[in-house]
Motif scaffolding. Sequence first.
Motif, PDB file in Angstrom:
ATOM      1  N   ALA A 164       0.830  -1.201   0.000  1.00  0.00           N
ATOM      2  CA  ALA A 164       0.000   0.000   0.000  1.00  0.00           C
ATOM      3  C   ALA A 164       0.869   1.258   0.000  1.00  0.00           C
ATOM      4  N   GLU A 165       1.918   1.257   0.811  1.00  0.00           N
ATOM      5  CA  GLU A 165       2.829   2.411   0.859  1.00  0.00           C
ATOM      6  C   GLU A 165       3.500   2.635  -0.491  1.00  0.00           C
TER       7      GLU A 165
ATOM      8  N   SER B 138      -6.211   7.778  -3.517  1.00  0.00           N
ATOM      9  CA  SER B 138      -6.851   6.912  -2.544  1.00  0.00           C
ATOM     10  C   SER B 138      -7.263   7.726  -1.321  1.00  0.00           C
ATOM     11  N   ALA B 139      -8.364   7.311  -0.701  1.00  0.00           N
ATOM     12  CA  ALA B 139      -8.785   7.914   0.566  1.00  0.00           C
ATOM     13  C   ALA B 139      -7.803   7.609   1.683  1.00  0.00           C
ATOM     14  N   LEU B 140      -6.939   6.623   1.476  1.00  0.00           N
ATOM     15  CA  LEU B 140      -5.925   6.306   2.486  1.00  0.00           C
ATOM     16  C   LEU B 140      -5.039   7.513   2.761  1.00  0.00           C
ATOM     17  N   ARG B 141      -4.740   8.258   1.722  1.00  0.00           N
ATOM     18  CA  ARG B 141      -3.784   9.356   1.857  1.00  0.00           C
ATOM     19  C   ARG B 141      -4.266  10.396   2.869  1.00  0.00           C
ATOM     20  N   ALA B 142      -5.520  10.765   2.787  1.00  0.00           N
ATOM     21  CA  ALA B 142      -6.055  11.776   3.703  1.00  0.00           C
ATOM     22  C   ALA B 142      -6.073  11.252   5.142  1.00  0.00           C
ATOM     23  N   ARG B 143      -6.387   9.996   5.320  1.00  0.00           N
ATOM     24  CA  ARG B 143      -6.428   9.431   6.676  1.00  0.00           C
ATOM     25  C   ARG B 143      -5.032   9.384   7.289  1.00  0.00           C
ATOM     26  N   ILE B 144      -4.039   9.035   6.466  1.00  0.00           N
ATOM     27  CA  ILE B 144      -2.655   9.011   6.958  1.00  0.00           C
ATOM     28  C   ILE B 144      -2.198  10.423   7.309  1.00  0.00           C
ATOM     29  N   GLU B 145      -2.565  11.394   6.478  1.00  0.00           N
ATOM     30  CA  GLU B 145      -2.184  12.785   6.736  1.00  0.00           C
ATOM     31  C   GLU B 145      -2.835  13.325   8.012  1.00  0.00           C
TER      32      GLU B 145
ATOM     33  N   PRO C  50      -4.114  -2.982   7.774  1.00  0.00           N
ATOM     34  CA  PRO C  50      -5.017  -3.760   6.919  1.00  0.00           C
ATOM     35  C   PRO C  50      -6.485  -3.429   7.156  1.00  0.00           C
ATOM     36  N   LYS C  51      -6.838  -3.112   8.399  1.00  0.00           N
ATOM     37  CA  LYS C  51      -8.228  -2.745   8.691  1.00  0.00           C
ATOM     38  C   LYS C  51      -8.619  -1.485   7.942  1.00  0.00           C
ATOM     39  N   MET C  52      -7.713  -0.475   7.916  1.00  0.00           N
ATOM     40  CA  MET C  52      -8.009   0.753   7.187  1.00  0.00           C
ATOM     41  C   MET C  52      -8.191   0.447   5.700  1.00  0.00           C
ATOM     42  N   ILE C  53      -7.324  -0.407   5.162  1.00  0.00           N
ATOM     43  CA  ILE C  53      -7.421  -0.771   3.741  1.00  0.00           C
ATOM     44  C   ILE C  53      -8.750  -1.468   3.464  1.00  0.00           C
ATOM     45  N   ALA C  54      -9.159  -2.369   4.382  1.00  0.00           N
ATOM     46  CA  ALA C  54     -10.444  -3.060   4.219  1.00  0.00           C
ATOM     47  C   ALA C  54     -11.609  -2.077   4.298  1.00  0.00           C
TER      48      ALA C  54
END
Length: 347
Positions: free
Chosen positions: A212-213, A222-229, A236-240
């Motif tokens: 993912a990184e 990806s919405a992952l980026r905003a959550r990490i920021e 894995p839970k966040m990815i799911a």
Amino acid sequence: MADTSQFLPAAAARRPLLVGVDVGGTNIKIGIVDDGGRPVAYRSIPTHEERGPADAADRIGAAVRSLVDESGLHQGDVARVGLATPGPMDLKAGMLLGPGNLPHWHNSPIRDLVSRACGYPVTYVNDANAAAYGEYWAGAGREYRSMVLFTMGTGIGGGIIVEEMLIEGVHSCGGELGHIIIDCHPEAPINSLGIRGTLEGYCGAYALIRRAEEALAHGGPSALRARIERGEELTPKMIAEEGERGDQLCLDLIMETARYMAIGLVTAVHSIDPESVVIGGAMTFGGDGNPLGERFMARIREEATGRMIHSLRGNIHIDFAHLGGDAGYIGAAGWARREYLLAATAR
């Protein structure tokens, strides 16, 4: 966590009764199990890893005695204890050698410590193999004579049962399915044991996070980026969670994980030719009944079937595990039951 509402009253339990103990890095699960693989009583105690194995053995012994008393049983009602720990281990010697999540327990005679503390003979087994035997005896594999289990979590565990026999291996390393090689390239990722190109190195939780990184570093939206920021930890839970919301990068990562799992699964199938393959653990993306989990499983089946010998296609049952976190202690009790019955037959 065990669902104690499903437990049998002691009076209805079929003898012999066994105790299963499943040691993890954080908690130790302890359960009394009847002859049919049905739980009678359960308790979880903290591992307190830093206190060492002798302290844990004493607390296991105290918990076993307490469970027996609270269930209205006598100490003599229990035939044997099954003990499951992570490896590496020497099963014949009862030694725990060097598990990564139990650093203060290295080179300890764990089987004999627990036996002395509990007052029962102890059967020692690898934790992933115990989970496999639990599913085979009382879970998703109970209708089959042969079964392979893959457990997906921080790493990838495994277990193989053929005609009632758990394949433990000459060096106590049987069923180490996470270390199947699926990539022989020199730049393939290294897994937790320093081995390059393994199934675990692509499908373990740390491997999914790494992939993912890498995808985010290449600019993938990806919405992952905003959550990490915002300071959240990538898991894995966040990815799911984002996959369930339709995030394409997360869905791609999850389906890619399914493809890698399928490659490892086919290697096991071609080696053993089992009736059933079962997939469990904390990283099955919601698992049985969850739309994302079902999509994950469908991709595994699709990718695996296309790579199998033609005579095997459609003949291998591939599904989710049923016992969840109870599989380890139930399987440890089941493997102890087998040793108890063999000893009784020999007398």
